[in-house]
Design a protein around this motif. Sequence first.
Motif, PDB file in Angstrom:
ATOM      1  N   CYS A  36     -65.457  45.329   5.931  1.00  8.99           N
ATOM      2  CA  CYS A  36     -66.907  45.333   5.803  1.00  8.99           C
ATOM      3  C   CYS A  36     -67.344  46.775   5.544  1.00  8.99           C
ATOM      4  O   CYS A  36     -66.509  47.673   5.444  1.00  8.99           O
TER       5      CYS A  36
ATOM      6  N   CYS B  22     -67.028  44.830  16.084  1.00 11.03           N
ATOM      7  CA  CYS B  22     -67.407  45.608  14.901  1.00 11.03           C
ATOM      8  C   CYS B  22     -68.934  45.617  14.827  1.00 11.03           C
ATOM      9  O   CYS B  22     -69.558  44.575  15.048  1.00 11.03           O
TER      10      CYS B  22
ATOM     11  N   HIS C 129     -61.409  42.443   8.318  1.00 11.61           N
ATOM     12  CA  HIS C 129     -61.733  41.215   9.044  1.00 11.61           C
ATOM     13  C   HIS C 129     -60.863  40.072   8.519  1.00 11.61           C
ATOM     14  O   HIS C 129     -60.863  39.783   7.317  1.00 11.61           O
TER      15      HIS C 129
ATOM     16  N   ARG D  38     -69.603  40.569  12.750  1.00 15.98           N
ATOM     17  CA  ARG D  38     -68.542  39.566  12.587  1.00 15.98           C
ATOM     18  C   ARG D  38     -67.653  39.617  13.825  1.00 15.98           C
ATOM     19  O   ARG D  38     -67.385  40.693  14.362  1.00 15.98           O
TER      20      ARG D  38
ATOM     21  N   THR E  74     -63.791  49.327   9.683  1.00 14.50           N
ATOM     22  CA  THR E  74     -63.161  49.334  11.012  1.00 14.50           C
ATOM     23  C   THR E  74     -61.849  48.551  11.014  1.00 14.50           C
ATOM     24  O   THR E  74     -61.367  48.156  12.072  1.00 14.50           O
TER      25      THR E  74
ATOM     26  N   CYS F 292     -70.813  45.287  12.505  1.00 15.05           N
ATOM     27  CA  CYS F 292     -71.373  44.400  11.480  1.00 15.05           C
ATOM     28  C   CYS F 292     -71.783  43.053  12.054  1.00 15.05           C
ATOM     29  O   CYS F 292     -72.536  42.312  11.425  1.00 15.05           O
TER      30      CYS F 292
END
Length: 438
Positions: free
Chosen positions: A251, A314, A258, A318, A255, A316
């Motif tokens: 993403c 994360c 995913h 997710r 990080t 984001c």
Amino acid sequence: MKLENKIWDKSECLSRDEIESIQVQRLRETVKRVQNVPFYAKKFKELGIGPEDIKSVSDVKHLPFTTKTDMRENYPLGLMAVPKEKVLRFHGSSGTTGKPTFVAYTKNDLEMWSDMVARFLYSGGARPGHTAQISFGYGLFTGGFGLHYGLEKIGSSIIPAASGNTRRQFTLLQDLKPELLVCTPTYALRLIEYMEDEKIPRESLNLKVAFLGSEPWTEEMRLYIEDRLQVNTCNNYGLSEVIGPGISGECVYHTGMHIQEDYFLVECLDPKTLEPVPEGELGELVITPLNKEAMPMIRYRTRDLAYIVKDSPCPCGRTTKRMSRIKGRSDDMLIIRGVNVFPSQVEEALLQCKDVTPNFLIVLDRPGSLDRSVVQVEMSPAFFSDKMSEMQMLKTNLEETIRSYTGIHFEVDLVQPQSIERFTGKAARVIDNRPKEK
Ligand SMILES: [Zn+2]
């Protein structure tokens, strides 16, 4: 440049319980489906295991592995679980030796595949209305078509440039002004080199994100590409034997990649003992796709080495587990004088030095009883024209840096700019002339 974080599909944000309940159910269905494949039916019969024995995700550990050799032995289509009339597309692995291994997709498989590619592209910043230049090979290779249909699903327009012909790539980049670029990291380096040699101003391009994949690359290479090409880069992972690109992707927060856990059960195992390694530790990825119809696969041994990121959310939003970039392949691992070395470590070392380019070739030999390891490294054009007198010093510095990355003494052979072969797909970085072990 800041990219906006947005989620494509709410199934990327499920709770752990919800993800696992989907995985168990789909794993059970997969075990049922592979009973149509004689290879698996025989294995499951020998083990005395059936779909009813799958009660939790961890029951995957009782299931048999599948290897590349199994695919070769069942060449061409012995692992298919549906009649050929149900197949809508075939692809083949980019086998470097011998025949390719074929994979097949039903209509549902293709829909699922474009969905998973759309998810990671969207998570990395691709949007409807963007234009994307795909500089991946099309054809049997899954990269070109895989990314193509994912982008189409998002609603981005596509320039199917395919690989090679760098001059034309720049004509398209300058005249059609795509925001997105899809290629291998090695080809991104080639584009940078061409842009600098031809003095093409960066401002004449409109690139925002480069989705790079299909070969292992390093964090150092990311910095190099992002700096020279002035783009965000996003890594993604997949392999044709399992489906193609789309198994995982980064993403905008970078990080780790995913993992699309509702579509894949990913284990990280010690390649020797085949027992799970703890999160954060390097192991071989073993993947069971959970929804595939045409060619379901049980515990495919990828030979790719990576680690699962230790449990941390994360930003984001997710909730899926994340994997590191691929650190190497157990097949690519070189054993030099008893030490394990990956070509990617040499690359990381070279990227520390601005007087050379990241194009290199490792040549291994065994003139007497000891391995001789040479790495050919290209000098940068600037160094070549202005600072040749410092060659010995550069050579010594590089040898020390490479030793600190690999633990091995490589003799550095500095070669002229442009003298090492360029690759539009996966790069070949090693020539091993050592006698084969008996
Ligand atoms: Zn994220």
